[in-house]
Design a protein around this motif. Structure first.
Motif, PDB file in Angstrom:
ATOM      1  N   SER A   2       0.812  -1.218   0.000  1.00 28.28           N
ATOM      2  CA  SER A   2       0.000   0.000   0.000  1.00 28.28           C
ATOM      3  C   SER A   2       0.849   1.274   0.000  1.00 28.28           C
ATOM      4  O   SER A   2       0.324   2.378  -0.150  1.00 28.28           O
ATOM      5  N   LYS A   3       2.150   1.143   0.193  1.00 34.18           N
ATOM      6  CA  LYS A   3       3.014   2.343   0.201  1.00 34.18           C
ATOM      7  C   LYS A   3       3.559   2.615  -1.185  1.00 34.18           C
ATOM      8  O   LYS A   3       3.726   1.695  -1.984  1.00 34.18           O
ATOM      9  N   LYS A   4       3.864   3.884  -1.410  1.00 34.53           N
ATOM     10  CA  LYS A   4       4.501   4.249  -2.673  1.00 34.53           C
ATOM     11  C   LYS A   4       5.992   3.989  -2.530  1.00 34.53           C
ATOM     12  O   LYS A   4       6.616   4.441  -1.559  1.00 34.53           O
ATOM     13  N   VAL A   5       6.559   3.240  -3.473  1.00 37.39           N
ATOM     14  CA  VAL A   5       8.012   2.988  -3.453  1.00 37.39           C
ATOM     15  C   VAL A   5       8.608   3.605  -4.713  1.00 37.39           C
ATOM     16  O   VAL A   5       8.178   3.309  -5.828  1.00 37.39           O
ATOM     17  N   ILE A   6       9.565   4.482  -4.504  1.00 34.77           N
ATOM     18  CA  ILE A   6      10.193   5.137  -5.662  1.00 34.77           C
ATOM     19  C   ILE A   6      11.698   4.869  -5.659  1.00 34.77           C
ATOM     20  O   ILE A   6      12.302   4.619  -4.615  1.00 34.77           O
ATOM     21  N   LEU A   7      12.264   4.913  -6.870  1.00 35.51           N
ATOM     22  CA  LEU A   7      13.680   4.599  -7.079  1.00 35.51           C
ATOM     23  C   LEU A   7      14.246   5.698  -7.974  1.00 35.51           C
ATOM     24  O   LEU A   7      13.654   5.988  -9.018  1.00 35.51           O
ATOM     25  N   PRO A   8      15.369   6.345  -7.594  1.00 35.31           N
ATOM     26  CA  PRO A   8      15.851   7.480  -8.400  1.00 35.31           C
ATOM     27  C   PRO A   8      16.073   7.163  -9.883  1.00 35.31           C
ATOM     28  O   PRO A   8      15.916   8.031 -10.728  1.00 35.31           O
ATOM     29  N   ASP A   9      16.439   5.939 -10.217  1.00 33.51           N
ATOM     30  CA  ASP A   9      16.614   5.589 -11.626  1.00 33.51           C
ATOM     31  C   ASP A   9      16.132   4.161 -11.859  1.00 33.51           C
ATOM     32  O   ASP A   9      16.718   3.212 -11.328  1.00 33.51           O
ATOM     33  N   LEU A  10      15.074   4.036 -12.670  1.00 34.86           N
ATOM     34  CA  LEU A  10      14.484   2.712 -12.910  1.00 34.86           C
ATOM     35  C   LEU A  10      15.438   1.773 -13.633  1.00 34.86           C
ATOM     36  O   LEU A  10      15.255   0.559 -13.619  1.00 34.86           O
ATOM     37  N   LYS A  11      16.454   2.345 -14.271  1.00 37.61           N
ATOM     38  CA  LYS A  11      17.406   1.504 -15.007  1.00 37.61           C
ATOM     39  C   LYS A  11      18.445   0.866 -14.078  1.00 37.61           C
ATOM     40  O   LYS A  11      19.304   0.120 -14.527  1.00 37.61           O
ATOM     41  N   ALA A  12      18.367   1.180 -12.803  1.00 42.75           N
ATOM     42  CA  ALA A  12      19.313   0.584 -11.853  1.00 42.75           C
ATOM     43  C   ALA A  12      18.939  -0.881 -11.614  1.00 42.75           C
ATOM     44  O   ALA A  12      18.218  -1.224 -10.680  1.00 42.75           O
ATOM     45  N   GLY A  13      19.416  -1.736 -12.494  1.00 44.14           N
ATOM     46  CA  GLY A  13      19.103  -3.172 -12.412  1.00 44.14           C
ATOM     47  C   GLY A  13      20.178  -3.919 -11.662  1.00 44.14           C
ATOM     48  O   GLY A  13      20.793  -3.394 -10.730  1.00 44.14           O
ATOM     49  N   CYS A  14      20.425  -5.156 -12.072  1.00 44.92           N
ATOM     50  CA  CYS A  14      21.451  -5.981 -11.413  1.00 44.92           C
ATOM     51  C   CYS A  14      21.796  -7.121 -12.372  1.00 44.92           C
ATOM     52  O   CYS A  14      20.898  -7.832 -12.841  1.00 44.92           O
ATOM     53  N   SER A  15      23.088  -7.292 -12.644  1.00 46.08           N
ATOM     54  CA  SER A  15      23.495  -8.325 -13.612  1.00 46.08           C
ATOM     55  C   SER A  15      23.121  -9.721 -13.109  1.00 46.08           C
ATOM     56  O   SER A  15      22.785 -10.608 -13.890  1.00 46.08           O
ATOM     57  N   LEU A  16      23.148  -9.888 -11.814  1.00 46.87           N
ATOM     58  CA  LEU A  16      22.816 -11.188 -11.222  1.00 46.87           C
ATOM     59  C   LEU A  16      21.324 -11.487 -11.395  1.00 46.87           C
ATOM     60  O   LEU A  16      20.942 -12.581 -11.812  1.00 46.87           O
ATOM     61  N   PRO A  23      10.443   7.871 -10.677  1.00 46.08           N
ATOM     62  CA  PRO A  23       9.751   6.669 -11.104  1.00 46.08           C
ATOM     63  C   PRO A  23       9.296   5.805  -9.912  1.00 46.08           C
ATOM     64  O   PRO A  23      10.014   5.640  -8.941  1.00 46.08           O
ATOM     65  N   GLU A  24       8.072   5.288 -10.094  1.00 48.25           N
ATOM     66  CA  GLU A  24       7.502   4.449  -9.042  1.00 48.25           C
ATOM     67  C   GLU A  24       7.702   2.974  -9.386  1.00 48.25           C
ATOM     68  O   GLU A  24       7.604   2.588 -10.558  1.00 48.25           O
ATOM     69  N   VAL A  25       7.976   2.185  -8.385  1.00 51.16           N
ATOM     70  CA  VAL A  25       8.122   0.739  -8.602  1.00 51.16           C
ATOM     71  C   VAL A  25       6.752   0.107  -8.360  1.00 51.16           C
ATOM     72  O   VAL A  25       6.208   0.208  -7.257  1.00 51.16           O
ATOM     73  N   THR A  26       6.204  -0.490  -9.408  1.00 58.62           N
ATOM     74  CA  THR A  26       4.892  -1.124  -9.272  1.00 58.62           C
ATOM     75  C   THR A  26       4.995  -2.590  -9.692  1.00 58.62           C
ATOM     76  O   THR A  26       5.866  -2.939 -10.480  1.00 58.62           O
ATOM     77  N   LEU A  27       4.100  -3.397  -9.183  1.00 54.84           N
ATOM     78  CA  LEU A  27       4.112  -4.828  -9.517  1.00 54.84           C
ATOM     79  C   LEU A  27       2.675  -5.325  -9.609  1.00 54.84           C
ATOM     80  O   LEU A  27       1.813  -4.843  -8.864  1.00 54.84           O
ATOM     81  N   PRO A  28       2.416  -6.302 -10.482  1.00 57.89           N
ATOM     82  CA  PRO A  28       1.061  -6.861 -10.524  1.00 57.89           C
ATOM     83  C   PRO A  28       0.694  -7.482  -9.169  1.00 57.89           C
ATOM     84  O   PRO A  28       1.569  -8.043  -8.488  1.00 57.89           O
TER      85      PRO A  28
END
Ligand code: 13P
Ligand code: SF4
Length: 330
Positions: free
Chosen positions: A94-108, A306-311
């Motif tokens: 129910s909380k808004k989760v934001i990440l400064p750059d959505l492209k910050a992924g992870c090779s692993l 950018p907001e992190v959202t998931l189904p």
């Protein structure tokens, strides 16, 4: 398409291109916005020092997941990488989760695509799945329990000895755990681009050059590197080790961001970065973690994207293995 429309479309997709007034005092503004929006800033040890210093909580993956699980804030600003922000979202739908750059992924995380892992899993129908937190939320839905580098041994040992296990996605951590626990977990063939680039030869040469230094490493490093390490552990564990050790010099095999806290905690000690195979690259830097910046943090907090959202169904299914981990790690 008109400029405004393009801007609106990009913003909808989470991209912001805002030129920041150079007069703005970013740290003051970030702190003001944070208060105004009742937001909490969670930063990983691998981001730049200034982003660690502005955080309400700075830590390793486990500490950050635990902080996300107990926060009273309305909004979580995750200064780290995508899978970490996803975990915070799963714990707090129910909380808004934001990440400064959505492209910050992870090779692993990228080394274990959902479909391929799903197919792989069908070959081992009587196995339970332990997934290292560095994976997508979708992959977590295929897992029985999640672990981080800080609690991995405990999680593996929470299963009866005769329980067959799959460990994904990090083969180096999996291999290390198999040696440590005497299990024979089936390993997914994934790895981290930062921790796989250390040169054993050069590390040994550096150890010869500095016989008073202790060599310490993160368990995502390859087996030969781990074999010569005096201490192996998560970022928090490495940090605690240098604080407690009588040694004054350390060769450290993990991402460069950790040096910020090490130097802060032990200003008189010397920290040397473990050398890479390629001496011309900034290989100790995780290029994903380093996508975060003070400017992006400010813009992200200001616009709440950018907001992190998931189904919903992903959140539902991924929640259980994460909750199991949090329960065991109390
Ligand atoms: P920690 O579990 O120590 O936070 O490590 C996370 C990570 O991404 C290592 O590369
Ligand atoms: Fe992923 Fe490696 Fe970066 Fe950690 S250091 S976030 S495992 S790419």
């Amino acid at each position: 398409m008109e400029q405004v429309q393009i801007k609106a479309m990009l913003e909808e997709k989470g991209y912001i291109d805002e030129s920041i007034d150079p007069e703005i005092k970013l740290i003051e503004e970030i702190n003001r916005l944070k208060k105004e929006k009742n937001a909490v800033i969670l930063s990983h040890f691998y981001v730049e020092g200034e982003l660690q210093d502005i955080a309400d909580f700075v830590g390793d993956s486990l500490g950050l997941a635990q902080a996300a699980a107990t926060t009273n804030a309305d909004m979580i600003v995750f200064v780290g990488v995508h899978f970490m922000a996803e975990t915070a979202k799963i714990i707090n739908p129910s909380k808004k989760v934001i990440l400064p750059d959505l492209k910050a992924g992870c090779s692993l995380a990228e080394s274990a695509p959902f479909d391929k892992f799903k197919e792989f899993k069908t070959k081992y129908p009587d196995h339970k799945v332990i997934s290292y937190v560095n994976c997508s939320a979708e992959l977590k839905t295929l897992s029985d329990i999640v672990c981080t580098s800080a609690n991995a041994q405990k999680i593996v040992e929470s299963f009866p000895k005769n329980q067959k296990l799959i460990f994904a996605p990090d083969k180096n951590l999996g291999n290390y755990l198999n040696n440590l626990t005497g299990r024979e977990m089936v390993l997914w063939d994934g790895a981290c681009m930062v921790h796989e680039q250390y040169s054993l030869e050069k590390i040994i040469a550096l150890m010869d050059e500095h016989p008073d230094a202790e060599f310490i490493a993160h368990p995502e490093c390859e087996k030969p590197v781990l074999l010569v390490a005096k201490h192996i552990g998560s970022t928090t564990s490495l940090l605690n080790y240098v604080k407690k050790s009588k040694a004054n010099k350390f060769i450290v095999a993990t991402e460069s961001g950790i040096f910020h806290q090490m130097k802060k905690a032990c200003p008189d000690k010397i920290f040397l970065a473990a050398p890479s195979i390629d001496s011309t690259c900034g290989c100790n830097d995780c290029s994903y973690m380093k996508l975060n910046s003070l400017q992006k943090l400010y813009v992200c907090l200001k616009h709440e994207i950018p907001e992190v959202t998931l189904p919903e169904e992903v959140i539902e299914k991924a929640k259980l293995p994460i909750q199991r981990m949090l329960e065991i790690s109390k």
